[in-house]
Design an enzyme around this catalytic site. Structure first.
Site, mmCIF file in Angstrom:
data_model
loop_
_atom_site.group_PDB
_atom_site.id
_atom_site.type_symbol
_atom_site.label_atom_id
_atom_site.label_comp_id
_atom_site.label_asym_id
_atom_site.label_seq_id
_atom_site.Cartn_x
_atom_site.Cartn_y
_atom_site.Cartn_z
ATOM 1 N N ASN A 1 0.833 -1.151 0.063
ATOM 2 C CA ASN A 1 -0.009 -0.147 -0.122
ATOM 3 C C ASN A 1 0.828 1.060 -0.220
ATOM 4 O O ASN A 1 0.351 2.242 -0.555
ATOM 5 C CB ASN A 1 -0.977 0.052 1.281
ATOM 6 N N TYR B 1 4.204 8.625 -11.528
ATOM 7 C CA TYR B 1 3.495 7.812 -10.674
ATOM 8 C C TYR B 1 2.670 6.974 -11.472
ATOM 9 O O TYR B 1 2.350 5.934 -11.390
ATOM 10 C CB TYR B 1 2.585 8.953 -9.885
ATOM 11 N N ALA B 2 1.963 7.398 -12.711
ATOM 12 C CA ALA B 2 1.110 6.778 -13.581
ATOM 13 C C ALA B 2 1.998 5.740 -14.248
ATOM 14 O O ALA B 2 1.379 4.347 -14.202
ATOM 15 C CB ALA B 2 0.521 7.337 -14.708
HETATM 16 P P1 NAP Z 1 -0.585 8.672 2.496
HETATM 17 O O1 NAP Z 1 -1.840 8.960 3.451
HETATM 18 O O2 NAP Z 1 0.241 9.999 2.299
HETATM 19 O O3 NAP Z 1 0.144 7.547 3.455
HETATM 20 C C1 NAP Z 1 1.348 7.110 2.853
HETATM 21 C C2 NAP Z 1 1.949 5.743 3.403
HETATM 22 O O4 NAP Z 1 2.903 5.282 2.833
HETATM 23 C C3 NAP Z 1 2.316 6.167 5.155
HETATM 24 O O5 NAP Z 1 1.873 5.141 5.874
HETATM 25 C C4 NAP Z 1 3.719 6.298 4.756
HETATM 26 O O6 NAP Z 1 4.394 6.313 6.003
HETATM 27 C C5 NAP Z 1 4.163 5.471 3.715
HETATM 28 N N1 NAP Z 1 5.433 5.743 3.095
HETATM 29 C C6 NAP Z 1 5.826 7.105 2.710
HETATM 30 N N2 NAP Z 1 6.903 6.937 1.984
HETATM 31 C C7 NAP Z 1 7.399 5.807 2.112
HETATM 32 C C8 NAP Z 1 8.520 5.110 1.955
HETATM 33 N N3 NAP Z 1 9.837 5.658 1.264
HETATM 34 N N4 NAP Z 1 8.642 3.691 2.305
HETATM 35 C C9 NAP Z 1 7.812 3.113 2.892
HETATM 36 N N5 NAP Z 1 6.411 3.552 3.264
HETATM 37 C C10 NAP Z 1 6.136 4.976 3.072
HETATM 38 O O7 NAP Z 1 -1.163 7.901 1.342
HETATM 39 P P2 NAP Z 1 -2.410 7.407 0.925
HETATM 40 O O8 NAP Z 1 -3.266 8.352 0.144
HETATM 41 O O9 NAP Z 1 -3.134 6.550 2.035
HETATM 42 O O10 NAP Z 1 -2.162 6.325 -0.330
HETATM 43 C C11 NAP Z 1 -2.039 5.042 -0.200
HETATM 44 C C12 NAP Z 1 -1.746 4.219 -1.430
HETATM 45 O O11 NAP Z 1 -2.912 4.466 -1.933
HETATM 46 C C13 NAP Z 1 -0.602 4.634 -2.299
HETATM 47 O O12 NAP Z 1 -0.135 3.587 -2.829
HETATM 48 C C14 NAP Z 1 -1.161 5.546 -3.268
HETATM 49 O O13 NAP Z 1 -0.301 5.846 -4.486
HETATM 50 C C15 NAP Z 1 -2.443 4.823 -3.302
HETATM 51 N N6 NAP Z 1 -3.581 5.702 -3.931
HETATM 52 C C16 NAP Z 1 -3.963 6.984 -3.169
HETATM 53 C C17 NAP Z 1 -5.074 7.664 -3.636
HETATM 54 C C18 NAP Z 1 -5.596 8.858 -3.042
HETATM 55 O O14 NAP Z 1 -6.472 9.364 -3.684
HETATM 56 N N7 NAP Z 1 -5.331 9.028 -1.768
HETATM 57 C C19 NAP Z 1 -5.360 7.367 -5.162
HETATM 58 C C20 NAP Z 1 -4.894 6.295 -5.630
HETATM 59 C C21 NAP Z 1 -3.990 5.659 -5.291
HETATM 60 P P3 NAP Z 1 4.807 7.361 6.992
HETATM 61 O O15 NAP Z 1 3.498 7.691 7.833
HETATM 62 O O16 NAP Z 1 5.931 6.803 8.036
HETATM 63 O O17 NAP Z 1 5.396 8.451 6.488
#
Ligand code: NAP
Length: 243
Positions: free
Chosen positions: A86, A151-152
């Site tokens: 994730n 990212y894409a």
């Molecule tokens: P988020 O709230 O920004 O959380 C990101 C998570 O990833 C946090 O737990 C962070 O840990 C961890 N992380 C960041 N950098 C890292 C690294 N270098 N190594 C290991 N862990 C790392 O993001 P989110 O929106 O929940 O996104 C979760 C997933 O869903 C991602 O893959 C994202 O691409 C995907 N996604 C999100 C959306 C959206 O609209 N939000 C849409 C499509 C896809 P820390 O807290 O320790 O920094």
């Protein structure tokens, strides 16, 4: 029957935290975060939910950190049955301005990091003849959002990798799927959506941004026995933003 072990990367906040919360006491949960503060927040969350589990440090941009996680789990004889990739970041920029580190970080954390992590745990899944790998992609892979070439590309790579793995591992009872969220309210989207919530909502047939829990429920379903006959798929959860 013994509990299944679930490893969730990026379990501190947003979608990863919601995924952790969607699994119940029937599972042993391993959550990763990037800092001591992140690990404490996972531990607190597990404690308050009364879920058995543990937090480990992981930086997917650092190969040594991925190796260290795998060694630490080995030492404690923890072998993930269900791996949920994730964790992720965005470093948006149009291609004309995109810096090499913006490209490299996003490809490393998503694509290279997932490859290494999957490799670390695959042998045991194959030996057990059971496993679930669920990779979080994005509508960006299908839509190709402006400013998100890095990212894409990473997310499309994850989807393609997942299909190959599904073919390689099906005979070992290991299912590999992706969930592709649309626009979900988390820290990742906070800056982009600030002040523009109505505009973004107007682009989505269901008329609103998504909640982390709405992604988590789909991930939980894919990990369950109800999804035993689903592999090689990307499930889009986006309120109709992409169809
Ligand atoms: P988020 O709230 O920004 O959380 C990101 C998570 O990833 C946090 O737990 C962070 O840990 C961890 N992380 C960041 N950098 C890292 C690294 N270098 N190594 C290991 N862990 C790392 O993001 P989110 O929106 O929940 O996104 C979760 C997933 O869903 C991602 O893959 C994202 O691409 C995907 N996604 C999100 C959306 C959206 O609209 N939000 C849409 C499509 C896809 P820390 O807290 O320790 O920094």
């Amino acid at each position: 029957m013994s509990k299944k072990t679930v490893l969730i990367t990026g379990a501190t906040r947003g979608i990863g935290k919601a995924i952790l919360e969607a699994f119940n006491k029937d599972y042993l949960i391993i959550g990763t975060g990037t800092s001591e503060e992140s690990l404490s927040s996972i531990t607190e969350n597990l404690k308050s939910l009364k879920i058995e589990g543990k937090a480990f440090k992981l930086d997917l941009n650092d190969r040594q950190s991925i190796k260290a996680l795998s060694l630490s789990l080995d030492k404690e004889e923890i072998y993930p049955d269900i791996l949920i990739n994730n964790a992720g970041i965005t470093r948006d920029n149009i291609m004309l301005r995109m810096q090499e580190d913006e490209w490299d970080d996003v490809i490393n954390i998503h694509l290279n990091g997932q490859y290494l992590l999957i490799k670390s745990f695959l042998k045991k899944m194959v030996k057990n003849r059971w496993g679930r790998i669920i990779n979080i992609s994005s509508t960006s892979a299908a839509l190709g959002n402006k400013g998100q070439a890095n990212y894409a590309a990473a997310k499309a790579g994850i989807e393609a990798m997942s299909r190959s793995l599904a073919r390689e591992l099906g005979s070992r009872n290991i299912n590999v799927n992706c969930v592709a969220p649309g626009f979900i309210e988390t820290d990742m989207t906070k800056e982009i959506s600030k002040g523009n919530e109505d505009f973004f909502a107007s682009q989505i047939p269901l008329g609103r941004l998504g909640k982390s829990s709405e992604i988590a429920e789909v991930v939980h379903f894919l990990a369950s026995d109800q999804a035993n006959y689903i592999t090689g798929q990307t499930l889009h959860v986006n309120g109709g933003l992409y169809m």
